[in-house]
Structures are given as structure tokens and as C-alpha cells.
Design a protein around this motif. Sequence first.
Motif, PDB file in Angstrom:
ATOM      1  N   LEU A 146       0.824  -1.219   0.000  1.00 59.47           N
ATOM      2  CA  LEU A 146       0.000   0.000   0.000  1.00 59.47           C
ATOM      3  C   LEU A 146       0.855   1.266   0.000  1.00 59.47           C
ATOM      4  O   LEU A 146       0.323   2.376   0.016  1.00 59.47           O
ATOM      5  N   GLY A 147       2.166   1.106   0.015  1.00 61.77           N
ATOM      6  CA  GLY A 147       3.061   2.260  -0.099  1.00 61.77           C
ATOM      7  C   GLY A 147       3.635   2.745   1.213  1.00 61.77           C
ATOM      8  O   GLY A 147       4.312   3.778   1.255  1.00 61.77           O
ATOM      9  N   PHE A 148       3.353   2.043   2.297  1.00 61.27           N
ATOM     10  CA  PHE A 148       3.909   2.443   3.597  1.00 61.27           C
ATOM     11  C   PHE A 148       5.415   2.161   3.633  1.00 61.27           C
ATOM     12  O   PHE A 148       5.901   1.214   3.012  1.00 61.27           O
ATOM     13  N   VAL A 149       6.122   3.002   4.399  1.00 61.38           N
ATOM     14  CA  VAL A 149       7.569   2.870   4.529  1.00 61.38           C
ATOM     15  C   VAL A 149       7.896   2.750   6.015  1.00 61.38           C
ATOM     16  O   VAL A 149       7.324   3.473   6.847  1.00 61.38           O
ATOM     17  N   CYS A 150       8.818   1.849   6.341  1.00 55.16           N
ATOM     18  CA  CYS A 150       9.211   1.684   7.749  1.00 55.16           C
ATOM     19  C   CYS A 150      10.165   2.807   8.135  1.00 55.16           C
ATOM     20  O   CYS A 150      11.251   2.924   7.569  1.00 55.16           O
ATOM     21  N   LEU A 151       9.762   3.637   9.110  1.00 49.24           N
ATOM     22  CA  LEU A 151      10.581   4.787   9.498  1.00 49.24           C
ATOM     23  C   LEU A 151      11.216   4.636  10.872  1.00 49.24           C
ATOM     24  O   LEU A 151      12.050   5.466  11.245  1.00 49.24           O
ATOM     25  N   GLN A 152      10.797   3.656  11.626  1.00 48.36           N
ATOM     26  CA  GLN A 152      11.432   3.481  12.943  1.00 48.36           C
ATOM     27  C   GLN A 152      11.373   2.008  13.338  1.00 48.36           C
ATOM     28  O   GLN A 152      10.351   1.343  13.143  1.00 48.36           O
ATOM     29  N   LYS A 153      12.485   1.565  13.909  1.00 50.50           N
ATOM     30  CA  LYS A 153      12.585   0.160  14.325  1.00 50.50           C
ATOM     31  C   LYS A 153      12.912   0.144  15.810  1.00 50.50           C
ATOM     32  O   LYS A 153      13.880   0.795  16.233  1.00 50.50           O
ATOM     33  N   ASN A 154      12.105  -0.563  16.578  1.00 51.68           N
ATOM     34  CA  ASN A 154      12.349  -0.712  18.020  1.00 51.68           C
ATOM     35  C   ASN A 154      12.596  -2.179  18.341  1.00 51.68           C
ATOM     36  O   ASN A 154      11.630  -2.966  18.355  1.00 51.68           O
ATOM     37  N   PRO A 155      13.847  -2.603  18.546  1.00 52.52           N
ATOM     38  CA  PRO A 155      14.056  -3.995  18.936  1.00 52.52           C
ATOM     39  C   PRO A 155      13.158  -4.388  20.107  1.00 52.52           C
ATOM     40  O   PRO A 155      12.990  -3.626  21.068  1.00 52.52           O
ATOM     41  N   ASP A 156      12.541  -5.567  19.968  1.00 57.39           N
ATOM     42  CA  ASP A 156      11.633  -6.120  20.986  1.00 57.39           C
ATOM     43  C   ASP A 156      12.523  -6.970  21.892  1.00 57.39           C
ATOM     44  O   ASP A 156      13.044  -7.990  21.455  1.00 57.39           O
ATOM     45  N   VAL A 157      12.738  -6.521  23.125  1.00 51.02           N
ATOM     46  CA  VAL A 157      13.708  -7.210  23.983  1.00 51.02           C
ATOM     47  C   VAL A 157      13.011  -7.841  25.187  1.00 51.02           C
ATOM     48  O   VAL A 157      11.995  -7.333  25.667  1.00 51.02           O
ATOM     49  N   ARG A 158      13.561  -8.961  25.618  1.00 51.66           N
ATOM     50  CA  ARG A 158      12.952  -9.711  26.735  1.00 51.66           C
ATOM     51  C   ARG A 158      14.023 -10.160  27.704  1.00 51.66           C
ATOM     52  O   ARG A 158      15.125 -10.510  27.292  1.00 51.66           O
ATOM     53  N   LEU A 159      13.657 -10.185  28.974  1.00 56.53           N
ATOM     54  CA  LEU A 159      14.566 -10.674  30.006  1.00 56.53           C
ATOM     55  C   LEU A 159      13.898 -11.845  30.718  1.00 56.53           C
ATOM     56  O   LEU A 159      12.776 -11.711  31.235  1.00 56.53           O
ATOM     57  N   ASP A 160      14.605 -12.970  30.729  1.00 56.98           N
ATOM     58  CA  ASP A 160      14.168 -14.130  31.497  1.00 56.98           C
ATOM     59  C   ASP A 160      14.577 -13.870  32.952  1.00 56.98           C
ATOM     60  O   ASP A 160      15.765 -13.882  33.274  1.00 56.98           O
ATOM     61  N   LEU A 161      13.592 -13.600  33.802  1.00 59.21           N
ATOM     62  CA  LEU A 161      13.929 -13.167  35.170  1.00 59.21           C
ATOM     63  C   LEU A 161      14.607 -14.264  35.987  1.00 59.21           C
ATOM     64  O   LEU A 161      15.260 -13.969  36.970  1.00 59.21           O
ATOM     65  N   GLU A 162      14.453 -15.511  35.539  1.00 54.39           N
ATOM     66  CA  GLU A 162      15.172 -16.575  36.266  1.00 54.39           C
ATOM     67  C   GLU A 162      16.676 -16.429  36.092  1.00 54.39           C
ATOM     68  O   GLU A 162      17.460 -16.857  36.932  1.00 54.39           O
ATOM     69  N   GLN A 163      17.065 -15.802  34.980  1.00 57.46           N
ATOM     70  CA  GLN A 163      18.504 -15.612  34.705  1.00 57.46           C
ATOM     71  C   GLN A 163      19.033 -14.327  35.342  1.00 57.46           C
ATOM     72  O   GLN A 163      20.239 -14.079  35.326  1.00 57.46           O
ATOM     73  N   PHE A 164      18.152 -13.485  35.852  1.00 57.12           N
ATOM     74  CA  PHE A 164      18.577 -12.186  36.409  1.00 57.12           C
ATOM     75  C   PHE A 164      19.004 -12.375  37.863  1.00 57.12           C
ATOM     76  O   PHE A 164      18.226 -12.860  38.693  1.00 57.12           O
ATOM     77  N   ASP A 165      20.241 -11.972  38.158  1.00 57.24           N
ATOM     78  CA  ASP A 165      20.794 -12.173  39.502  1.00 57.24           C
ATOM     79  C   ASP A 165      20.876 -10.822  40.242  1.00 57.24           C
ATOM     80  O   ASP A 165      21.802 -10.041  40.008  1.00 57.24           O
ATOM     81  N   PRO A 166      19.923 -10.540  41.141  1.00 59.04           N
ATOM     82  CA  PRO A 166      19.903  -9.235  41.824  1.00 59.04           C
ATOM     83  C   PRO A 166      21.202  -8.927  42.559  1.00 59.04           C
ATOM     84  O   PRO A 166      21.603  -7.759  42.657  1.00 59.04           O
ATOM     85  N   SER A 167      21.900  -9.967  43.034  1.00 61.70           N
ATOM     86  CA  SER A 167      23.102  -9.702  43.848  1.00 61.70           C
ATOM     87  C   SER A 167      24.187  -8.988  43.037  1.00 61.70           C
ATOM     88  O   SER A 167      25.048  -8.323  43.599  1.00 61.70           O
ATOM     89  N   LEU A 168      24.113  -9.105  41.699  1.00 61.58           N
ATOM     90  CA  LEU A 168      25.130  -8.446  40.861  1.00 61.58           C
ATOM     91  C   LEU A 168      24.886  -6.942  40.730  1.00 61.58           C
ATOM     92  O   LEU A 168      25.730  -6.218  40.213  1.00 61.58           O
ATOM     93  N   TRP A 169      23.713  -6.490  41.181  1.00 59.77           N
ATOM     94  CA  TRP A 169      23.311  -5.109  40.902  1.00 59.77           C
ATOM     95  C   TRP A 169      23.123  -4.253  42.152  1.00 59.77           C
ATOM     96  O   TRP A 169      22.690  -3.102  42.049  1.00 59.77           O
TER      97      TRP A 169
END
Length: 320
Positions: free
Chosen positions: A134-157
Motif C-alpha cells: 500500500l506504499g507504507f515505509v518503515c521509518l522506525q525500528k524498536n528492537p523487541d527485547v525480553r529478560l528471562d527473570l530466572e537468569q537475572f541475579d539481583p546480587s550483581l546489581w
Amino acid sequence: MAGIQAPTFEPNDDPSAATYERMATIHNACFPDWPVTADDVRHERESRDPSKFIERYLVRVQGEVVGYAETGHLQMSHREGKYFLHTQIHPDHEEATLATLTFLMGRLQQRGYDHLISYTRTDKSHRIEALERLGFVCLQKNPDVRLDLEQFDPSLWTESLTRVADLGFRLVTLEELGDSEDVWRAYYDLDWELMQDVPYTDSFTKRPFEVWVDQIKTPQFDPSLFHFALRGDEWVGMTECYWSGADHVIAGTGLTGVRRPHRRVGVATALKVKALCDLKRRGAKLIRSDNEESNPMLDLNYRLGFRSTGAWLHYELKVE
Ligand SMILES: CC(C)(COP(=O)(O)OP(=O)(O)OC[C@H]1O[C@@H](n2cnc3c(N)ncnc32)[C@H](O)[C@@H]1OP(=O)(O)O)[C@@H](O)C(=O)NCCC(=O)NCCS
């Protein structure tokens, strides 16, 4: 062979409870990684700024409701002549996407338009193909990011939290700040100031205070997931999180931002760390976010352990 039948469209001005359920089911078939409830769908409709134009349709194939579609003014970035196109078509009937977008554009012809906006994601090939045809052009890309909270270690932060505390910043939740008009007004002002620095293809429109509050208070709204940084009486920064669906296993982020004079001393990092630690403690498994690809916020998320799974694509069509 239902998918190749031509779709028909009927106004969806006053959905029944069953229609809201069907809309949520269709949304969740399209985006199982971001489930919504029928109440969420209803709230999104009922909290829309009533001063802004919108038309809504149900999409049927052989009598069955296979999707819904909307076109209207953008509440977040409003100008006469500028409209969004939104379609949500069940994955079994994706072939109806092009006809649905074409129908919406036909509806807008009567009003006259010079600027159309639509969003999709890299895994939605039918939608991408239809928009580009239909003639639309992609003007912005936002990577869709995810964090598996089981892998997140609060003690490091923990150091990131003590660092900002030592600099005099206090991290508090919206729940702790209380549900007063003064609190919501301070939040509203902070949000608007921070939005000015969020990368986007156009300027933002300030929504009326009451509309803005109502839109934040979704059925899944939880004030303990909204974290603010204060120094003395000044509201310095914030990060917002939302539950997805009713089971509170997946969460998503809203706006994270810090007022300009207080940037680069670790406030955003500390706010995110606090939010992630809290979500993990409460049993959340996954947190999602997206940021424009050159926004430093994206690097900050990668450093916290978020990983990209695709990208949201912002399409535009401008009529000269
Ligand atoms: C992105 C933003 C939230 C960062 O806030 P902040 O408090 O300055 O971030 P931090 O101090 O925690 O930065 C952590 C790290 O991120 C990176 N970073 C942050 N801002 C950066 C910038 N402008 N340029 C390059 N790197 C940057 C740096 O590596 C920084 O560490 P360093 O200062 O030790 O080098 C802030 O710039 C902002 O409010 N932007 C406008 C709103 C926005 O776009 N939000 C994201 C969309 S939701």
C-alpha cells in the motif's frame, strides 16, 4: 479454505461482552507473548480521549468474526489529516489483512488524509507485505527485547542501588507516594517532560490530565510497579511496569526516563534494577520492553540481560 474468502466489515460501535471476549481471544492468538483480557480491551476503548475521531469494525470471513480493525486520530501525536490504521486478524485468516487495511483507507478517503501510521512486528509477514504494497515505509525500528527473570541475579546489581542512594536519590513506588491529586500531577509533569526526549518520528501531543490518568489505570494497573526517583521534593525520574493479562507472569515496561540535569549518574539503572528485583521476588518470569534502536536505553537494557527477539516496526505513508 476459509482464509481466501473476501472479508466483510461491520461497525463495532457497541461491543457485547461476548464480542470483547472474542477480541481478546483474537489478540492473544496474534500475540500469545503479550496476553490481554476482555476487560483490558474494553478499558482501552473506554479510556480513549473522546475528542479524537475513531471508527471501529469487526472483520468477518464467511460470517465468523476473525478480526477487528480501527482507524482514527493518534492520541499521542495528533494532527488533522494524520490517522492510524490498526488491524488485528486471527493468524488463521491473515490473508484478510490487505483487504482490511484497504477498507480502512477507503473509509478515510471521505475525511481526507495526508499522513497514515501503522505498526507491526518483524514476525508478522502478512502485515508487513500488506503495508508495503500500500506504499507504507518503515521509518522506525524498536528492537523487541525480553529478560528471562530466572537468569537475572539481583546480587550483581546491589551496588547500583547504593550508588544513587549515596548521591541523595530516594527510590519510591507510586503506591508509597499515595493516590493524591498532587502525586498524579507531579507524575503527569514528569512524564510530559521526559516524553520530549523519547525518539519518535513526530512531536507528541499532551493528553488531558484526566484522560492520561484513566489510561494508566488499566485493569492490570498496579501502583507498586511504578518506580520513581526523588531528590528532596524534586521528581527526578521513573520507570513504569505493567502486568500482561490476569495471571501476572509476564510484565512489560512503559516509559523509563530521567530529567536532563540528573542523567549519567546511574538513576535509570537503579530504577530498572529495583523494578526487576521486585518483579522477580513476586514471581514474574518474563519482562518485555522495546526501545528505538539508537536509544541508550536499549544498551542499558542489554546490559541488564535483555535479549532481542525481533523488532516493532513503525510504518508511515505520507501523501504529498
Ligand atoms: C535513557 C535514559 C533513561 C538514561 O538515564 P540515565 O539515568 O542517564 O542512565 P544511567 O545513568 O543509568 O546510564 C547507565 C548507562 O547507560 C549508558 N547511557 C545512558 N545515557 C547515555 C547517552 N545519552 N549516551 C550514551 N550512553 C548512555 C551509559 O553506558 C551509562 O553508563 P555511564 O554513564 O557510566 O557511561 C535518559 O537518557 C532519558 O531519560 N532519556 C529520555 C527518555 C527515553 O528515551 N527513555 C527510553 C524510552 S522508554
